[in-house]
Motif scaffolding. Structure first.
Motif, PDB file in Angstrom:
ATOM      1  N   VAL A   1    -132.873 124.169 -16.093  1.00  0.00           N
ATOM      2  CA  VAL A   1    -131.703 124.960 -16.062  1.00  0.00           C
ATOM      3  C   VAL A   1    -130.552 125.043 -14.186  1.00  0.00           C
ATOM      4  O   VAL A   1    -131.185 124.396 -13.735  1.00  0.00           O
TER       5      VAL A   1
ATOM      6  N   ASN B   1    -127.335 125.994 -13.192  1.00  0.00           N
ATOM      7  CA  ASN B   1    -126.320 126.758 -13.186  1.00  0.00           C
ATOM      8  C   ASN B   1    -124.865 127.054 -12.229  1.00  0.00           C
ATOM      9  O   ASN B   1    -125.312 127.383 -11.090  1.00  0.00           O
ATOM     10  N   CYS B   2    -123.590 126.111 -12.111  1.00  0.00           N
ATOM     11  CA  CYS B   2    -122.647 126.222 -11.680  1.00  0.00           C
ATOM     12  C   CYS B   2    -121.407 127.268 -11.497  1.00  0.00           C
ATOM     13  O   CYS B   2    -121.888 127.339 -12.573  1.00  0.00           O
ATOM     14  N   SER B   3    -121.005 127.181 -10.420  1.00  0.00           N
ATOM     15  CA  SER B   3    -119.187 128.140 -10.920  1.00  0.00           C
ATOM     16  C   SER B   3    -118.421 127.819  -9.992  1.00  0.00           C
ATOM     17  O   SER B   3    -118.985 127.425  -8.889  1.00  0.00           O
TER      18      SER B   3
ATOM     19  N   ASN C   1    -119.829 121.432 -13.085  1.00  0.00           N
ATOM     20  CA  ASN C   1    -120.446 122.340 -14.007  1.00  0.00           C
ATOM     21  C   ASN C   1    -120.996 122.598 -14.913  1.00  0.00           C
ATOM     22  O   ASN C   1    -120.512 121.982 -15.476  1.00  0.00           O
ATOM     23  N   ASN C   2    -121.960 123.344 -15.224  1.00  0.00           N
ATOM     24  CA  ASN C   2    -123.213 122.650 -16.271  1.00  0.00           C
ATOM     25  C   ASN C   2    -122.632 123.128 -17.719  1.00  0.00           C
ATOM     26  O   ASN C   2    -122.228 124.943 -17.161  1.00  0.00           O
TER      27      ASN C   2
ATOM     28  N   PRO D   1    -124.891 125.419 -21.413  1.00  0.00           N
ATOM     29  CA  PRO D   1    -125.355 126.719 -21.630  1.00  0.00           C
ATOM     30  C   PRO D   1    -123.955 127.787 -22.717  1.00  0.00           C
ATOM     31  O   PRO D   1    -124.870 128.809 -23.674  1.00  0.00           O
TER      32      PRO D   1
END
Length: 191
Positions: free
Chosen positions: A57, A59-61, A131-132, A135
């Protein structure tokens, strides 16, 4: 666990070898030079270079504001949120590449040992962050393509403008699902 077509890759060693095998010559030379001077072997450096790919996992934003939404210049905020990587945050470094072949000087911000761009800026003021996107778009990584993170670093070494970056994103097919933000001093775009 990362899926590549019909194969499932659980081994970070395998991932590190696949990434390295398709690295541009000038970046391979950097890693090989690090092996000569750092006290780490080439194999260890390949593994360190693939550390983010081992995350289940990640997650970035990010968010940019400019024009009537910002007081002054463009402002770009970035959250480098990596569950399971908190122990590496003390090792986040700024690396400045200043190629002697006429390419643009480019600085990256990331984990010690990674030779690619997740957070970077070049001497022309072009900023990039990745960013990933898995998802929302799937977890498949297409290892038969060049690594997008590596291609972003080499793109910044050549990009003098947001227009060049735009053409790059319209030309190059990614090897995984990402959301990539890029900006100059006047505007930001997301790909």
């Amino acid at each position: 666990k990362i899926e590549s077509g019909s194969d499932t890759i659980v081994n970070v060693h395998g991932i590190s070898e696949m990434l390295y095998s398709k690295y541009p010559a000038r970046l391979k030379q950097l890693i090989e030079g690090m092996a000569e001077t750092s006290g780490l072997t080439l194999q260890q450096l390949k593994l360190v270079n693939a550390v983010e790919y081992s995350a289940a996992v990640f997650n970035c934003s990010a968010m940019a504001a400019w024009g009537p939404y910002a007081s002054g210049n463009l402002v770009y905020g970035r959250n480098y949120d990596a569950p399971g990587f908190q122990e590496l945050f003390k090792d986040i470094v700024i690396v400045v590449y200043h190629p002697s072949d006429g390419a643009l000087a480019t600085a990256t911000i990331g984990y010690a040992g990674e030779i690619y761009a997740v957070n970077a800026m070049n001497e022309k003021g072009l900023f990039l962050e990745l960013n990933n996107g898995m998802p929302s778009a799937g977890t498949e990584i297409l290892f038969d393509r060049l690594a997008s993170t590596t291609e972003l670093l080499t793109m910044l070494m050549d990009a003098e403008s947001l227009e060049y970056a735009d053409a790059f994103f319209h030309t190059v097919r990614g090897f995984a699902s990402y959301i990539i933000g890029i900006a100059d001093a006047q505007e930001a775009r997301s790909y």
